[in-house]
Design a protein around this motif. Structure first.
Motif, mmCIF file in Angstrom:
data_model
loop_
_atom_site.group_PDB
_atom_site.id
_atom_site.type_symbol
_atom_site.label_atom_id
_atom_site.label_comp_id
_atom_site.label_asym_id
_atom_site.label_seq_id
_atom_site.Cartn_x
_atom_site.Cartn_y
_atom_site.Cartn_z
ATOM 1 N N GLY A 96 8.998 -8.664 0.964
ATOM 2 C CA GLY A 96 8.736 -7.362 1.538
ATOM 3 C C GLY A 96 7.699 -6.662 0.679
ATOM 4 N N MET A 97 7.400 -5.428 1.013
ATOM 5 C CA MET A 97 6.497 -4.627 0.190
ATOM 6 C C MET A 97 6.942 -3.175 0.238
ATOM 7 S SD MET A 97 2.435 -3.796 0.466
ATOM 8 C CE MET A 97 2.836 -2.467 1.635
ATOM 9 N N GLY A 98 7.034 -2.543 -0.934
ATOM 10 C CA GLY A 98 7.378 -1.135 -0.990
ATOM 11 C C GLY A 98 6.177 -0.257 -0.720
ATOM 12 N N ASP A 99 6.431 1.030 -0.520
ATOM 13 C CA ASP A 99 5.309 1.932 -0.260
ATOM 14 C C ASP A 99 4.463 2.175 -1.501
ATOM 15 O OD1 ASP A 99 7.011 3.579 -1.693
ATOM 16 O OD2 ASP A 99 7.433 4.932 -0.026
ATOM 17 N N ASP A 100 4.917 1.662 -2.657
ATOM 18 C CA ASP A 100 4.106 1.692 -3.875
ATOM 19 C C ASP A 100 3.321 0.404 -4.087
ATOM 20 O OD1 ASP A 100 6.179 -0.023 -4.434
ATOM 21 O OD2 ASP A 100 6.730 0.918 -6.353
ATOM 22 N N TYR A 138 -1.253 -2.166 -7.281
ATOM 23 C CA TYR A 138 -0.630 -2.650 -6.046
ATOM 24 C C TYR A 138 -0.312 -4.138 -6.213
ATOM 25 C CZ TYR A 138 -2.287 1.785 -4.279
ATOM 26 O OH TYR A 138 -2.515 3.128 -4.118
ATOM 27 N N PRO A 139 0.833 -4.471 -6.841
ATOM 28 C CA PRO A 139 1.124 -5.861 -7.212
ATOM 29 C C PRO A 139 1.168 -6.849 -6.052
ATOM 30 C CG PRO A 139 2.491 -4.375 -8.482
ATOM 31 C CD PRO A 139 1.794 -3.534 -7.453
ATOM 32 N N ALA A 140 1.392 -6.394 -4.828
ATOM 33 C CA ALA A 140 1.376 -7.334 -3.703
ATOM 34 C C ALA A 140 0.023 -8.027 -3.576
ATOM 35 C CB ALA A 140 1.730 -6.619 -2.400
ATOM 36 N N ARG A 141 -1.026 -7.428 -4.127
ATOM 37 C CA ARG A 141 -2.349 -8.054 -4.134
ATOM 38 C C ARG A 141 -2.358 -9.348 -4.952
ATOM 39 N NH1 ARG A 141 -7.034 -5.428 -3.224
ATOM 40 N NH2 ARG A 141 -7.946 -6.450 -5.031
ATOM 41 N N MET A 142 -1.421 -9.480 -5.889
ATOM 42 C CA MET A 142 -1.392 -10.649 -6.755
ATOM 43 C C MET A 142 -0.921 -11.905 -6.032
ATOM 44 S SD MET A 142 0.259 -8.829 -10.142
ATOM 45 C CE MET A 142 0.090 -10.304 -11.155
ATOM 46 N N ILE A 143 -0.363 -11.727 -4.843
ATOM 47 C CA ILE A 143 0.168 -12.866 -4.105
ATOM 48 C C ILE A 143 -0.965 -13.517 -3.314
ATOM 49 C CG2 ILE A 143 1.919 -13.652 -2.503
ATOM 50 C CD1 ILE A 143 2.850 -12.399 -5.263
ATOM 51 N N ARG A 144 -1.457 -14.604 -3.873
ATOM 52 C CA ARG A 144 -2.551 -15.379 -3.281
ATOM 53 C C ARG A 144 -2.154 -16.846 -3.342
ATOM 54 N NH1 ARG A 144 -5.076 -12.056 -7.346
ATOM 55 N NH2 ARG A 144 -5.968 -10.149 -6.440
ATOM 56 N N PRO A 145 -1.269 -17.279 -2.454
ATOM 57 C CA PRO A 145 -0.665 -18.610 -2.579
ATOM 58 C C PRO A 145 -1.644 -19.739 -2.334
ATOM 59 C CG PRO A 145 -0.019 -17.587 -0.521
ATOM 60 C CD PRO A 145 -0.743 -16.535 -1.300
ATOM 61 N N GLN A 146 -1.312 -20.888 -2.930
ATOM 62 C CA GLN A 146 -2.086 -22.097 -2.682
ATOM 63 C C GLN A 146 -1.909 -22.562 -1.246
ATOM 64 O OE1 GLN A 146 -0.615 -25.117 -5.332
ATOM 65 N NE2 GLN A 146 1.299 -25.399 -4.220
ATOM 66 N N GLY A 147 -0.774 -22.205 -0.638
ATOM 67 C CA GLY A 147 -0.525 -22.528 0.757
ATOM 68 C C GLY A 147 -0.946 -21.386 1.664
ATOM 69 N N ALA A 204 -0.385 1.759 1.098
ATOM 70 C CA ALA A 204 -0.315 0.596 0.210
ATOM 71 C C ALA A 204 -0.992 -0.611 0.841
ATOM 72 C CB ALA A 204 1.137 0.279 -0.132
ATOM 73 N N LEU A 205 -0.779 -0.812 2.128
ATOM 74 C CA LEU A 205 -1.423 -1.946 2.803
ATOM 75 C C LEU A 205 -2.941 -1.842 2.736
ATOM 76 C CD1 LEU A 205 0.786 -2.435 5.974
ATOM 77 C CD2 LEU A 205 0.369 -4.151 4.202
ATOM 78 N N ALA A 206 -3.462 -0.644 2.930
ATOM 79 C CA ALA A 206 -4.914 -0.462 2.872
ATOM 80 C C ALA A 206 -5.454 -0.884 1.516
ATOM 81 C CB ALA A 206 -5.274 0.991 3.161
ATOM 82 N N HIS A 207 -4.730 -0.579 0.444
ATOM 83 C CA HIS A 207 -5.162 -0.983 -0.898
ATOM 84 C C HIS A 207 -4.957 -2.474 -1.127
ATOM 85 C CE1 HIS A 207 -6.148 2.952 -2.573
ATOM 86 N NE2 HIS A 207 -5.091 3.440 -1.943
#
Length: 240
Positions: free
Chosen positions: A141-145, A215-224, A201-204
């Motif tokens: 998931g992703m929080g609003d932060d 915005y740590p969700a940006r760090m998720i860049r999977p090999q798959g 947050a999504l825009a960022h």
């Protein structure tokens, strides 16, 4: 990066779409490797998905369940991600107990619990220190932060690169969490995001210039593959 973004009508549509995608990958994994491995997310959005998975005729002895993060509370606590998943799904299917791998939250020191879960994962997947196994599916998931799992903005967990599990921190409260490198070794990562409060947050996260620490969700860049399944309230301003 193989990122797919879909804006769906509502949470029910997110559940239906994610269920279809997960089942497809489960059957493929079992056919190719003899088992399907999935890491679960907490929060309210995945709960109806787990209830739907519980109704599926999967070969449960070939399914292994993990958790991407956990609050440091007993599984009987109302905030426990494990407890929610058991009530919604795992208590209703004949999955062997040895196939269910909850995060331990009993140790006095969360760092010790993180080491224990790290070692359990290495034993299950038979990988050495410094190596990262590839889960078939990681649900997030992703929080609003902009946080995901228990990777919160500007916390020490974001810098961990050599472990599968570390200690996250939410307003001084410890949590256990997958590290970003471990998530990024997955074959498929699914973000399930609902609500108008997620738009900023999504825009960022989707921006070319925002900062991963913010915005740590940006760090998720999977090999798959990477899927973002958004409801209309979250995705209306994302230009997708």
């Amino acid at each position: 990066m193989n990122r797919q973004v879909e804006v769906l009508a509502d949470v029910n549509a997110i559940v239906a779409r994610s269920l279809a995608l997960i089942l497809e990958r489960a059957h493929q994994a079992i056919a190719e490797r003899g088992q399907f491995t999935i890491a679960l997310a907490g929060g309210s959005t995945p709960k109806p998905l787990y209830e739907a998975i519980a109704q599926q005729p999967l070969p449960w002895e070939q399914v292994h369940v993990f958790w991407g993060d956990e609050r440091y509370v007993p599984p009987t606590h109302s905030d426990s991600n494990e407890g929610m998943a058991r009530r919604a799904w795992l208590d209703h299917v004949p999955m062997p107990a040895t196939n269910i791998h909850p995060m331990p939250t009993q140790a006095a020191d969360p760092a010790i619990a993180a080491q224990q879960y790290d070692q359990e994962l290495r034993d299950v997947f038979q990988v050495q220190p410094g190596e990262f196994p590839a889960l078939d599916v990681v649900l997030l998931g992703m929080g609003d932060d902009g946080h995901t799992a228990s990777l919160f903005p500007h916390t020490d967990a974001l810098a961990v690169r050599d472990r599968l599990i570390t200690v996250g921190n939410k307003d001084g409260q410890p949590r256990l969490t997958f590290t970003a490198p471990f998530i990024n070794h997955a074959r498929s990562v699914f973000f399930l995001v609902a609500g108008a409060n997620k738009q900023t947050a999504l825009a960022h996260v989707f921006s070319e210039t925002a900062n991963d620490e913010d915005y740590p969700a940006r760090m998720i860049r999977p090999q798959g593959e990477l899927w973002w399944l958004l409801d209309e309230a979250a995705g209306v301003k994302q230009g997708v």
